[in-house]
Design an enzyme around this catalytic site. Structure first.
Site, mmCIF file in Angstrom:
data_model
loop_
_atom_site.group_PDB
_atom_site.id
_atom_site.type_symbol
_atom_site.label_atom_id
_atom_site.label_comp_id
_atom_site.label_asym_id
_atom_site.label_seq_id
_atom_site.Cartn_x
_atom_site.Cartn_y
_atom_site.Cartn_z
ATOM 1 N N TYR A 56 -9.366 29.918 -10.901
ATOM 2 C CA TYR A 56 -8.202 29.523 -10.085
ATOM 3 C C TYR A 56 -7.371 28.521 -10.852
ATOM 4 O O TYR A 56 -7.908 27.548 -11.381
ATOM 5 C CB TYR A 56 -8.644 28.910 -8.746
ATOM 6 C CG TYR A 56 -8.139 29.760 -7.604
ATOM 7 C CD1 TYR A 56 -6.771 29.828 -7.340
ATOM 8 C CD2 TYR A 56 -8.996 30.539 -6.836
ATOM 9 C CE1 TYR A 56 -6.283 30.648 -6.333
ATOM 10 C CE2 TYR A 56 -8.521 31.351 -5.831
ATOM 11 C CZ TYR A 56 -7.163 31.407 -5.579
ATOM 12 O OH TYR A 56 -6.678 32.225 -4.599
ATOM 13 N N GLU A 58 -3.760 27.504 -9.771
ATOM 14 C CA GLU A 58 -2.452 27.308 -9.131
ATOM 15 C C GLU A 58 -1.722 26.170 -9.821
ATOM 16 O O GLU A 58 -2.312 25.128 -10.122
ATOM 17 C CB GLU A 58 -2.629 26.974 -7.649
ATOM 18 C CG GLU A 58 -2.913 28.213 -6.811
ATOM 19 C CD GLU A 58 -3.048 27.911 -5.319
ATOM 20 O OE1 GLU A 58 -2.995 26.723 -4.943
ATOM 21 O OE2 GLU A 58 -3.215 28.873 -4.545
ATOM 22 N N ASP A 209 17.724 42.846 -15.145
ATOM 23 C CA ASP A 209 16.381 43.351 -14.849
ATOM 24 C C ASP A 209 16.093 44.437 -15.890
ATOM 25 O O ASP A 209 16.562 45.561 -15.774
ATOM 26 C CB ASP A 209 16.354 43.925 -13.427
ATOM 27 C CG ASP A 209 15.014 44.564 -13.079
ATOM 28 O OD1 ASP A 209 14.149 44.683 -13.964
ATOM 29 O OD2 ASP A 209 14.847 44.967 -11.900
ATOM 30 N N THR A 235 9.053 43.950 -16.420
ATOM 31 C CA THR A 235 7.629 44.231 -16.268
ATOM 32 C C THR A 235 7.027 44.215 -17.666
ATOM 33 O O THR A 235 7.724 44.448 -18.657
ATOM 34 C CB THR A 235 7.379 45.623 -15.659
ATOM 35 O OG1 THR A 235 7.917 46.607 -16.546
ATOM 36 C CG2 THR A 235 8.017 45.767 -14.293
ATOM 37 N N LYS A 238 5.644 48.613 -18.986
ATOM 38 C CA LYS A 238 6.410 49.837 -19.251
ATOM 39 C C LYS A 238 6.565 49.973 -20.775
ATOM 40 O O LYS A 238 5.560 50.124 -21.450
ATOM 41 C CB LYS A 238 7.714 49.824 -18.458
ATOM 42 C CG LYS A 238 7.440 49.829 -16.931
ATOM 43 C CD LYS A 238 8.690 49.817 -16.066
ATOM 44 C CE LYS A 238 8.327 49.755 -14.584
ATOM 45 N NZ LYS A 238 9.518 49.594 -13.718
ATOM 46 N N ARG A 244 -0.338 45.499 -16.604
ATOM 47 C CA ARG A 244 0.493 45.610 -15.411
ATOM 48 C C ARG A 244 0.895 44.200 -14.966
ATOM 49 O O ARG A 244 0.044 43.353 -14.715
ATOM 50 C CB ARG A 244 -0.377 46.273 -14.336
ATOM 51 C CG ARG A 244 0.304 46.795 -13.124
ATOM 52 C CD ARG A 244 -0.476 47.966 -12.567
ATOM 53 N NE ARG A 244 -0.235 49.097 -13.447
ATOM 54 C CZ ARG A 244 0.902 49.804 -13.436
ATOM 55 N NH1 ARG A 244 1.836 49.553 -12.553
ATOM 56 N NH2 ARG A 244 1.089 50.770 -14.289
HETATM 57 C C1 PLP Z 1 9.624 49.141 -12.385
HETATM 58 C C2 PLP Z 1 10.784 48.304 -11.993
HETATM 59 C C3 PLP Z 1 10.622 47.142 -11.215
HETATM 60 C C4 PLP Z 1 9.348 46.775 -10.489
HETATM 61 O O1 PLP Z 1 8.219 46.660 -11.177
HETATM 62 P P1 PLP Z 1 6.815 46.655 -10.405
HETATM 63 O O2 PLP Z 1 5.904 46.029 -11.418
HETATM 64 O O3 PLP Z 1 6.512 48.067 -10.103
HETATM 65 O O4 PLP Z 1 6.949 45.819 -9.196
HETATM 66 C C5 PLP Z 1 11.736 46.343 -10.986
HETATM 67 N N1 PLP Z 1 12.936 46.676 -11.473
HETATM 68 C C6 PLP Z 1 13.138 47.801 -12.189
HETATM 69 C C7 PLP Z 1 14.499 48.098 -12.686
HETATM 70 C C8 PLP Z 1 12.069 48.657 -12.456
HETATM 71 O O5 PLP Z 1 12.291 49.768 -13.131
#
Ligand code: PLP
Length: 428
Positions: A56, A58, A209, A235, A238, A244
């Site tokens: 933990y 935090e 994003d 993220t 990807k 993840r």
């Molecule tokens: C995949 C994605 C997310 C969210 O990611 P998660 O880890 O699945 O919550 C946010 N914004 C965009 C543009 C994405 O492609």
């Protein structure tokens, strides 16, 4: 069922072992073309499965609410240092459990409830967290959506790209507090300069994003928005090929607000095992070989797009500048929905996801398109020749979808291809 290299990790639980073996078989004997997926390295997976899951912590390095965080502080600091260096950012937060959490934390940090946000429409490529009615984001903040230009049948004009005039007009009319750039189903470059210009014209903050292209940006194969944006979210699983999870980069002036919005604003204890795995992935992405990988991802996606077009599929916007393609099935067979195509391809051992195309006449559950990506199979070592072959296999399975023998034959060819390109060959 054949055993997987991970069996020994879960000795004593035959049920979970058996399920992991089956998933190992699926991932290594079928083609992974889901644009948001990749194959993490054994080192990333080892860190994810490490002893850090017990701790933990935090708070943030040097300011924890629990004892015993000397080592964890060093791990999280290392991850933050590697990440700011990778993208040239002032400040990094590596705690978001996912991309969605990262986005909501940013909204919480920069906005008051009811503030207006200008983001890409979901049905044109945007993400659920960009104000979808199904997402809590739309209940707290007021989202207005920009879209893409109409489809072009003139070969000299690229259609279905971000409509900058629409973006500018909406920005001037709606005076958003925040503009969000970035998408989940968009294959073209997103130019950070244009977004900065529009944001400055109306005094809005700018968020990028880059959940999808983060790895391509880290490898230098797509433009880096960090010098232009106030905040960047992404993220780590990807194209960045890590565990993840999510992360946020921001200018120093927003650092305190962003950190408090992630914890305690959104989350409790950070997943330090995931943070250690993020640190491993950031080091891998800083290695010169990662740029070779990300250039290859784009070369492969373009070869894939070209080959699919030759089989009669229409590629939305006519091509790709990143790892993904949006495939319009209508020109191939106007009776074929994205849902049916996804199911046929699943039977053929080709994993994809259905996706709406811009101005789709079918619902998000049915759709007229498929989204595919090259990131995972490029990690497995595939080159343009293999993507051209995959396009042929997809066309064949879809053309003869009512013939079980034909689909089974494609399934056999897919298995043979996968046997030559096992991402975990050195591990098996
Ligand atoms: C995949 C994605 C997310 C969210 O990611 P998660 O880890 O699945 O919550 C946010 N914004 C965009 C543009 C994405 O492609």
């Amino acid at each position: 069922m054949g055993s997987s290299p991970f069996d020994s990790w879960i000795s004593g639980d035959d049920e979970v072992s058996e399920l992991l073996s089956r998933e190992w078989q699926r991932q290594t004997n079928t083609l992974q073309l889901i644009a948001s997926e990749n194959f993490a390295s054994p080192a990333v997976m080892a860190a994810t499965g490490s002893i850090l899951t017990n701790k933990y912590s935090e708070g943030y390095p040097g300011r924890r609410y629990y004892g015993g965080n000397q080592v964890v502080d060093e791990i999280e600091d290392l991850a933050r240092r590697r990440l700011t260096a990778l993208f040239g950012a002032d400040h990094a937060n590596v705690q978001p459990h996912s991309g969605a959490n990262a986005n909501v934390a940013i909204y919480q940090a920069l906005l008051e409830p009811g503030d207006t946000v200008l983001a890409m429409r979901l049905d044109q490529g945007g993400h659920l967290t960009h104000g979808s009615p199904a997402s809590m984001t739309s209940k707290i903040w007021r989202f207005v959506g920009y879209g893409v230009t109409p489809r072009s049948d003139n070969p000299d004009v690229i259609g279905e790209i971000i409509d900058v005039e629409n973006l500018r007009e909406l920005a001037h009319r709606e005076k958003p507090k925040l503009i969000v750039a970035g998408a989940t189903a968009y294959s073209r470059r997103i130019e950070p300069e244009v977004f900065r210009e529009v944001a400055d014209e109306v005094g809005a903050l700018l968020m990028f994003d880059v959940a999808h292209p983060a790895g391509l940006i880290a490898g230098g194969s797509n433009p880096n928005p960090v010098p232009y944006a106030d905040v960047v979210s992404f993220t780590t699983h990807k194209t960045l090929r890590g565990p993840r999870g999510g992360a946020i980069l921001c200018r120093e002036e927003h650092a305190k607000k962003i950190d408090s919005a992630v914890f305690p604003g959104q989350q409790g204890g950070p997943l330090e095992h995931a943070i250690a795995a993020k640190a491993v992935a950031f080091k891998e992405a800083a290695h010169p070989s990662f740029s070779i990988y990300t250039d290859q991802v784009i070369t492969n996606a373009r070869a894939f797009a070209g080959a699919l077009a030759e089989h009669g599929f229409r590629i939305v916007s006519g091509g790709t500048d990143n790892h993904l393609l949006l495939v319009d099935l209508g020109t191939f067979d106007d009776q074929l929905t994205g849902k049916a195509a996804q199911e046929v391809l699943d039977r053929a051992g080709i994993t994809t996801n259905r996706n709406q195309i811009p101005d789709d006449s079918r619902s998000p559950f049915v759709t007229s398109g498929l989204r595919v990506g090259s990131a995972a199979q490029t990690t497995a070592g595939m080159m343009p020749d293999q993507f051209v072959q995959i396009a042929g296999l997809m066309a064949h399975a879809l053309r003869y979808r009512d013939d079980d023998t034909a689909v089974a034959k494609v399934r056999g060819e897919v298995a043979a291809l996968c046997a030559d390109f096992n991402p975990y060959a050195s591990f098996a």
